[in-house]
Design an enzyme around this catalytic site. Structure first.
Site, PDB file in Angstrom:
ATOM      1  N   ASN A   1       1.237  -1.152  -0.065  1.00 51.93           N
ATOM      2  CA  ASN A   1       0.533   0.226  -0.326  1.00 51.93           C
ATOM      3  C   ASN A   1       1.062   1.091   0.325  1.00 51.93           C
ATOM      4  O   ASN A   1       2.057   1.316   0.238  1.00 51.93           O
ATOM      5  CB  ASN A   1      -0.734  -0.026   1.581  1.00 51.93           C
TER       6      ASN A   1
ATOM      7  N   ASP B   1      -4.732  -6.412   5.087  1.00 53.91           N
ATOM      8  CA  ASP B   1      -5.784  -6.873   5.403  1.00 53.91           C
ATOM      9  C   ASP B   1      -5.955  -8.451   4.950  1.00 53.91           C
ATOM     10  O   ASP B   1      -5.728  -9.607   5.172  1.00 53.91           O
ATOM     11  CB  ASP B   1      -7.308  -6.478   5.365  1.00 53.91           C
TER      12      ASP B   1
ATOM     13  N   LYS C   1      11.478 -16.778  -7.377  1.00 59.54           N
ATOM     14  CA  LYS C   1      10.863 -15.887  -8.479  1.00 59.54           C
ATOM     15  C   LYS C   1      10.341 -16.191  -8.903  1.00 59.54           C
ATOM     16  O   LYS C   1      10.909 -17.260  -9.611  1.00 59.54           O
ATOM     17  CB  LYS C   1      12.586 -14.734  -9.162  1.00 59.54           C
TER      18      LYS C   1
ATOM     19  N   PRO D   1      -3.120 -11.059  10.278  1.00 60.75           N
ATOM     20  CA  PRO D   1      -3.683 -10.642  11.718  1.00 60.75           C
ATOM     21  C   PRO D   1      -4.328  -9.599  11.814  1.00 60.75           C
ATOM     22  O   PRO D   1      -3.451  -8.665  11.044  1.00 60.75           O
ATOM     23  CB  PRO D   1      -2.775 -11.556  12.186  1.00 60.75           C
ATOM     24  N   ASP D   2      -5.893  -9.677  12.578  1.00 63.52           N
ATOM     25  CA  ASP D   2      -5.991  -7.808  13.086  1.00 63.52           C
ATOM     26  C   ASP D   2      -4.898  -7.783  13.954  1.00 63.52           C
ATOM     27  O   ASP D   2      -5.560  -8.259  15.001  1.00 63.52           O
ATOM     28  CB  ASP D   2      -7.006  -7.848  12.690  1.00 63.52           C
TER      29      ASP D   2
ATOM     30  N   PHE E   1      -5.254   3.670  14.380  1.00 68.32           N
ATOM     31  CA  PHE E   1      -5.695   4.833  13.028  1.00 68.32           C
ATOM     32  C   PHE E   1      -6.842   4.326  12.063  1.00 68.32           C
ATOM     33  O   PHE E   1      -6.544   2.969  11.273  1.00 68.32           O
ATOM     34  CB  PHE E   1      -4.432   5.274  11.956  1.00 68.32           C
TER      35      PHE E   1
HETATM   36  N1  CTP Z   1      -4.693  -2.726  11.742  1.00 69.89           N
HETATM   37  C1  CTP Z   1      -3.677  -3.804  11.892  1.00 69.89           C
HETATM   38  N2  CTP Z   1      -3.950  -5.046  11.791  1.00 69.89           N
HETATM   39  C2  CTP Z   1      -4.405  -5.010  10.804  1.00 69.89           C
HETATM   40  C3  CTP Z   1      -5.180  -4.481   9.933  1.00 69.89           C
HETATM   41  C4  CTP Z   1      -5.185  -3.107  10.145  1.00 69.89           C
HETATM   42  O1  CTP Z   1      -3.506  -4.321  13.860  1.00 69.89           O
HETATM   43  N3  CTP Z   1      -4.484  -6.778   9.691  1.00 69.89           N
HETATM   44  C5  CTP Z   1      -5.281  -1.262  12.025  1.00 69.89           C
HETATM   45  C6  CTP Z   1      -4.305  -0.651  11.508  1.00 69.89           C
HETATM   46  O2  CTP Z   1      -2.538  -0.439  12.218  1.00 69.89           O
HETATM   47  C7  CTP Z   1      -5.135   0.760  11.788  1.00 69.89           C
HETATM   48  C8  CTP Z   1      -6.257   0.066  12.251  1.00 69.89           C
HETATM   49  O3  CTP Z   1      -6.374  -1.562  12.460  1.00 69.89           O
HETATM   50  O4  CTP Z   1      -4.674   1.106  13.339  1.00 69.89           O
HETATM   51  C9  CTP Z   1      -6.800   0.240  10.841  1.00 69.89           C
HETATM   52  O5  CTP Z   1      -6.750  -0.160   9.618  1.00 69.89           O
HETATM   53  P1  CTP Z   1      -7.710  -0.468   8.488  1.00 69.89           P
HETATM   54  O6  CTP Z   1      -7.291  -1.259   7.713  1.00 69.89           O
HETATM   55  O7  CTP Z   1      -8.554   1.083   7.868  1.00 69.89           O
HETATM   56  O8  CTP Z   1      -8.751  -1.025   9.446  1.00 69.89           O
HETATM   57  P2  CTP Z   1      -9.671  -2.748   8.981  1.00 69.89           P
HETATM   58  O9  CTP Z   1      -9.942  -3.197  10.117  1.00 69.89           O
HETATM   59  O10 CTP Z   1      -8.596  -3.552   7.671  1.00 69.89           O
HETATM   60  O11 CTP Z   1     -10.899  -1.783   7.735  1.00 69.89           O
HETATM   61  P3  CTP Z   1     -11.697  -1.862   6.935  1.00 69.89           P
HETATM   62  O12 CTP Z   1     -12.491  -2.691   6.276  1.00 69.89           O
HETATM   63  O13 CTP Z   1     -11.560  -0.556   6.400  1.00 69.89           O
HETATM   64  O14 CTP Z   1     -10.007  -2.528   6.099  1.00 69.89           O
END
Ligand code: CTP
Length: 408
Positions: A213, A285, A295, A311-312, A330
């Protein structure tokens, strides 16, 4: 914020004095009122005419000090005038004088006649820097809360030595000065450990291809700088970014990572000892289900890329969070930034979230500027207009300071 602010720059007698010209020139262009005091030795390196031209004001020297043309003593006038002082290069001799409170010239007398915060930027030969007497003085000076320090770096010195003693770069000095003009020198994060994530993770398919990104990491770096200027201990977990962005982060613990999985591991390893955790990173994500060590030739690239969920990290941290920790996320958004950010604040159970617009000119990814809305779990909402990412970071710390812990 900078227009009309009053910065006094004391120039010491060292070859690094030439770098101070850049600092003066940049500040003057930003509308800061700059006055310069040059020691006798500094004039051997940089002429008063250079400093006067860059600062748009005559230079103050010891000749003027001893032959006052004004009614009030010059060091008192200058000391009261300065909101902030910079002494650069800080020579071993000047350092020793400051340590002992000596006042035998205009610069050192002005220091004692003023109560403003002072930023010190030492520069000297490596052997001089490593002398126990110099190190002792440097340590003593830093126990005085009035003095802020940009430590010297390592590199090729003018004496042909390669080692410690090179004055910090003008960009690092300028960033610190900006912080001090914002905070007036307050160190309200002393004793706090901030864990900050920055940059865009890369999810590799093979050694040369990845899902990424446009995040450059500038916001996370600004947060780390601002926190460290306010006295925090800082750990910065960062995705790949331009090395020059990381060069002005002396004192910050850097944990480089590439993927979301690595970022998760690095963040978790420091999480328990952190007081405030700010996830400014743009974490992927999804990631390719499979990784190829070699490669892939073009003909073997898949038509469709099987993906797995990354992982979130933020949601996971929120499960482990202790009540006195502060967890801030953020939300980089387009269009309506408020509604999705508010939803993320609640879904991820955060103490606060920074909703920032990435579809505005001069804001968001890659820009030096940002604009945002801070939201907290109690429903407070503070909009911050366009400002530098450093300033945005200071606004955020002020906001977190006034926030209570969440109680979901
Ligand atoms: N974040 C995280 N782990 C991920 C994705 C996001 O910890 N895999 C954190 C980012 O660092 C940020 C926050 O979650 O602080 C919001 O990220 P965002 O990508 O906007 O949130 P999502 O839950 O992925 O929402 P969206 O559906 O808009 O993608």
């Amino acid at each position: 914020m900078l227009q009309g602010r009053r910065v006094l720059i004391g120039v010491g007698g060292g070859i690094a004095a030439y770098k101070v010209c850049q600092v003066i020139s940049t500040l003057a262009k930003l509308g800061v009122e700059v006055r310069t005091v040059s020691t006798d030795n500094a004039q051997q390196f940089i002429t008063p005419l250079t400093l006067a031209t860059l600062s748009r004001h005559p230079v103050y020297t010891d000749d003027l000090f001893w032959q006052p043309s004004q009614y009030r003593p010059l060091h008192i006038e200058l000391g009261e005038w300065a909101e902030l002082m910079l002494i650069a290069p800080l020579t071993a001799n000047l350092m020793a004088k400051l340590t002992h409170g000596l006042a035998d010239n205009l610069l050192t007398s002005t220091v004692l006649a003023s109560t403003s915060p002072i930023l010190l930027a030492p520069a000297m030969n490596t052997d001089m820097w490593q002398q126990p007497s110099v190190q002792r003085n440097w340590q003593v000076l830093q126990t005085d809360l009035r003095y802020h320090a940009v430590s010297p770096g390592t590199g090729m010195l003018a004496c042909d030595r390669v080692g410690m003693g090179r004055m910090a770069e003008p960009s690092e000095i300028l960033t610190y000065l900006h912080s001090l003009l914002y905070t007036q020198g307050k160190r309200d994060l002393v004793g706090k450990h901030l864990l900050i994530s920055a940059g865009g993770t890369r999810e590799h398919l093979d050694p040369v291809r990845f899902i990424g990104n446009p995040s450059t990491g500038k916001m996370g770096v600004a947060l780390a700088q601002a926190a460290s200027h306010r006295g925090a201990k800082v750990t910065l977990v960062h995705a790949p970014m331009e090395p020059r962005l990381l060069s002005g982060l002396s004192g910050v613990r850097l944990l480089p990572v590439v993927s979301a999985l690595e970022m998760r591991q690095a963040v978790l390893s420091s999480f328990s000892e952190a007081d405030w955790i700010i996830m400014a990173a743009a974490v992927a994500d999804v990631r390719p289900k499979e990784y190829y060590r070699e490669k892939l030739p073009k003909r073997l690239l898949p038509d469709q890329l099987p993906l797995s969920v990354a992982p979130d990290i933020l949601s996971e941290l929120s499960q482990q969070k202790r009540s006195q920790q502060r967890l801030i996320g953020f939300a980089a958004q387009t269009g309506d930034i408020f509604t999705p950010a508010f939803e993320k604040l609640q879904r991820k159970k955060l103490d606060a979230i920074v909703a920032n617009a990435i579809d505005q000119v001069d804001s968001g990814f890659g820009s030096d500027q940002n604009q945002a809305i801070f939201l907290d779990h109690e429903g407070r909402k503070v909009a911050i207009g366009q400002c530098s990412k450093l300033q945005m970071s200071h606004h955020l710390f002020d906001f977190i300071h006034t926030m209570s812990g969440r109680n979901y």
